[in-house]
Design an enzyme around this catalytic site. Structure first.
Site, short mmCIF file in Angstrom:
data_model
loop_
_atom_site.label_atom_id
_atom_site.label_comp_id
_atom_site.label_asym_id
_atom_site.label_seq_id
_atom_site.Cartn_x
_atom_site.Cartn_y
_atom_site.Cartn_z
N PRO A 17 0.91 -1.06 0.01
CA PRO A 17 0.09 -0.02 0.12
C PRO A 17 1.01 1.30 0.19
O PRO A 17 1.63 1.44 0.83
CB PRO A 17 -0.59 -0.09 1.26
CG PRO A 17 0.20 -0.93 2.23
CD PRO A 17 0.99 -1.88 1.27
N ALA A 19 0.31 5.52 0.02
CA ALA A 19 -0.75 6.63 -0.25
C ALA A 19 -0.30 7.44 -1.43
O ALA A 19 0.85 7.73 -1.26
CB ALA A 19 -0.87 7.30 1.14
N GLN A 71 -6.65 -1.73 2.68
CA GLN A 71 -5.89 -1.21 4.11
C GLN A 71 -6.71 -0.17 4.88
O GLN A 71 -6.82 0.92 4.46
CB GLN A 71 -4.59 -0.69 3.86
CG GLN A 71 -3.68 -0.76 5.08
CD GLN A 71 -2.47 -0.21 5.07
OE1 GLN A 71 -2.41 0.88 4.70
NE2 GLN A 71 -1.44 -0.77 5.61
N CYS A 101 2.45 3.27 10.03
CA CYS A 101 2.42 4.49 9.31
C CYS A 101 3.24 5.42 10.37
O CYS A 101 2.86 5.56 11.68
CB CYS A 101 0.97 5.02 8.89
SG CYS A 101 1.35 6.65 8.21
N LYS A 140 0.21 -4.93 9.15
CA LYS A 140 1.49 -4.48 8.88
C LYS A 140 1.96 -3.59 9.61
O LYS A 140 1.36 -2.64 10.27
CB LYS A 140 0.96 -3.71 7.22
CG LYS A 140 2.24 -3.27 6.55
CD LYS A 140 2.16 -3.00 5.12
CE LYS A 140 3.48 -2.18 4.57
NZ LYS A 140 3.44 -0.94 4.80
N ASN A 199 9.15 -7.12 3.95
CA ASN A 199 8.72 -5.78 3.29
C ASN A 199 10.18 -4.84 3.57
O ASN A 199 10.48 -4.77 4.59
CB ASN A 199 7.63 -5.06 3.66
CG ASN A 199 7.13 -3.94 2.79
OD1 ASN A 199 7.15 -2.83 3.75
ND2 ASN A 199 7.66 -3.65 1.70
N ARG A 223 8.22 0.80 -2.97
CA ARG A 223 8.92 1.84 -3.71
C ARG A 223 9.58 1.69 -5.05
O ARG A 223 9.65 2.31 -6.07
CB ARG A 223 10.00 2.61 -2.85
CG ARG A 223 9.01 3.63 -1.99
CD ARG A 223 10.19 4.01 -0.81
NE ARG A 223 10.66 2.82 -0.21
CZ ARG A 223 11.88 2.91 0.45
NH1 ARG A 223 12.48 3.99 0.72
NH2 ARG A 223 12.28 1.65 0.98
C1 FMN Z 1 4.90 7.28 -0.83
C2 FMN Z 1 4.69 6.35 0.04
C3 FMN Z 1 3.40 6.01 0.72
C4 FMN Z 1 3.11 4.87 1.54
N1 FMN Z 1 1.73 4.68 2.03
C5 FMN Z 1 1.56 3.54 2.95
C6 FMN Z 1 0.27 3.24 3.48
O1 FMN Z 1 -0.67 4.08 2.82
N2 FMN Z 1 0.08 2.25 4.23
C7 FMN Z 1 1.19 1.53 4.61
O2 FMN Z 1 0.96 0.46 5.31
N3 FMN Z 1 2.38 1.84 4.34
C8 FMN Z 1 2.65 2.91 3.16
N4 FMN Z 1 3.93 3.08 2.86
C9 FMN Z 1 4.83 2.03 3.03
C10 FMN Z 1 5.25 0.87 2.00
O3 FMN Z 1 3.90 0.21 2.02
C11 FMN Z 1 6.35 -0.05 2.62
O4 FMN Z 1 6.08 -0.57 3.85
C12 FMN Z 1 7.80 0.79 2.39
O5 FMN Z 1 7.66 1.52 1.35
C13 FMN Z 1 8.98 -0.12 2.44
O6 FMN Z 1 9.09 -0.90 1.36
P1 FMN Z 1 9.73 -0.61 0.10
O7 FMN Z 1 11.16 -0.51 0.62
O8 FMN Z 1 9.58 -1.77 -0.97
O9 FMN Z 1 9.42 0.67 -0.60
C14 FMN Z 1 4.02 4.02 1.99
C15 FMN Z 1 5.30 4.38 1.56
C16 FMN Z 1 5.55 5.31 0.58
C17 FMN Z 1 7.13 5.48 0.01
#
Ligand code: FMN
Length: 307
Positions: A17, A19, A71, A101, A140, A199, A223
């Site tokens: 997820p 945002a 979520q 978050c 999460k 993750n 990301r």
């Molecule tokens: C722009 C952005 C928005 C995010 N929004 C959410 C969200 O709405 N809910 C959530 O559980 N995590 C959110 N995350 C966290 C990601 O789901 C993820 O846990 C985090 O980026 C680490 O994983 P990655 O290294 O693959 O990016 C967000 C991350 C980013 C960069």
């Protein structure tokens, strides 16, 4: 990985997820490239009760998605219970609860990662959600807020009936800096009997292999997929033709079915920049994408650059 009636693949890779990123179009693209499940942007349980219209556009889906996860976040049991029973979320296959978050406006309300410092409330919220739906429920979370209590937190989720957990192995304080702690992921996986999804920092096939070495049951990718929804095909080594321009075009096509052009012009700017991230573009052209005033003009620009 099987969770109740839901059959994720043997080595599931899910779209995380995000945002402002994982809109209806992006989730459809990730699915078309092989994401086994997708998660909506986080949805406020309170907003859903008081202003469902505002949440509606975050809950749009297409036929493309395989397993659809919504979520939710909040700090009140009744709102959380109502949210997952809401007609707005009926089409989703399961629910995830955001307890990771780090955004200050979320934390100050005692929601998101604040719950890692409040296990009694976190457990009440999970129980309330579980009692309100027969669909699977996951949680999460991060390594911890004031202490690294992820094992205790994971056990609490398991005891409350969570069907799986997703572990972003960074502390709240870290935000998105530093490296995700894969040893912590391996340690949590070894201690829980429910499935654990890993993750953090999976951006290519090599990092996926490292994550898999932790023994996790599945992986969530965030990301690394921004501007690269085709990453899922690359991670799964699916032998499919990737037409990057057609992918961007499809993203716009889906969003245009739901959103007003003036809103879209502003929203799509960041996606255009992510799509253009790996291609050599003059500063002038990049600026054009960043200040998009005409979506078709920007698409034409990307067509020349991406092909
Ligand atoms: C722009 C952005 C928005 C995010 N929004 C959410 C969200 O709405 N809910 C959530 O559980 N995590 C959110 N995350 C966290 C990601 O789901 C993820 O846990 C985090 O980026 C680490 O994983 P990655 O290294 O693959 O990016 C967000 C991350 C980013 C960069």
């Amino acid at each position: 990985m099987k969770v109740k009636n839901l059959d994720f693949s043997d080595d599931p890779i899910l779209l995380a997820p995000m945002a402002g990123v994982t809109d209806v179009g992006f989730r459809a693209l990730a699915s078309s490239f092989g994401a086994d499940a997708t998660v909506t942007e986080m949805l406020s349980a309170r907003a859903m009760a008081h202003n469902p219209k505002k949440t509606e556009f975050l809950t749009l889906t297409t036929g493309e998605e395989k397993i659809k996860i919504a979520q939710v976040f909040g700090h009140e049991e009744d709102y959380m219970a109502k949210a997952v029973a809401s007609p707005l979320l009926e089409k989703f296959d399961m629910f995830d609860i955001n307890m990771g978050c780090p955004a200050p406006k979320i934390v100050k309300n005692g929601e998101g990662s604040a719950l890692m410092d409040n296990l009694p409330l976190a457990s009440k919220l999970i129980t309330a959600v579980k009692n309100s739906t027969t669909k699977p429920v996951s949680v999460k979370f991060r390594k911890g807020k004031s202490t690294e209590n992820y094992v205790e937190f994971g056990r609490m989720c398991q005891d409350c009936g969570a069907d799986f957990v997703t572990f972003h192995a960074r502390t709240v304080e870290q935000g998105y800096s530093g490296k995700a702690d894969y040893e912590a992921i391996a340690s949590l996986k070894a201690k829980l009997s429910i499935p654990v999804l890993g993750n953090g920092d999976v951006v290519d096939f090599a990092s996926l292999q490292k994550m898999k070495e932790t023994g996790v049951d599945g992986v969530m990718v965030g990301r690394g997929s921004m501007g690269r929804p085709w990453l899922f095909a690359q991670l799964k080594q699916n032998d499919i033709q990737i037409d990057k321009y057609k992918t961007v075009e499809k993203h716009i096509e889906i969003l245009r079915q739901h959103f007003d052009e003036n809103w879209l012009k502003l929203y799509i700017r960041k996606h255009f920049l992510w799509y253009a991230c790996d291609i050599p573009l003059s500063t002038e052209l990049r600026l054009k994408l960043a200040t998009c005033n005409d979506i078709d003009e920007c698409l034409a620009l990307l067509k020349n650059a991406l092909n």
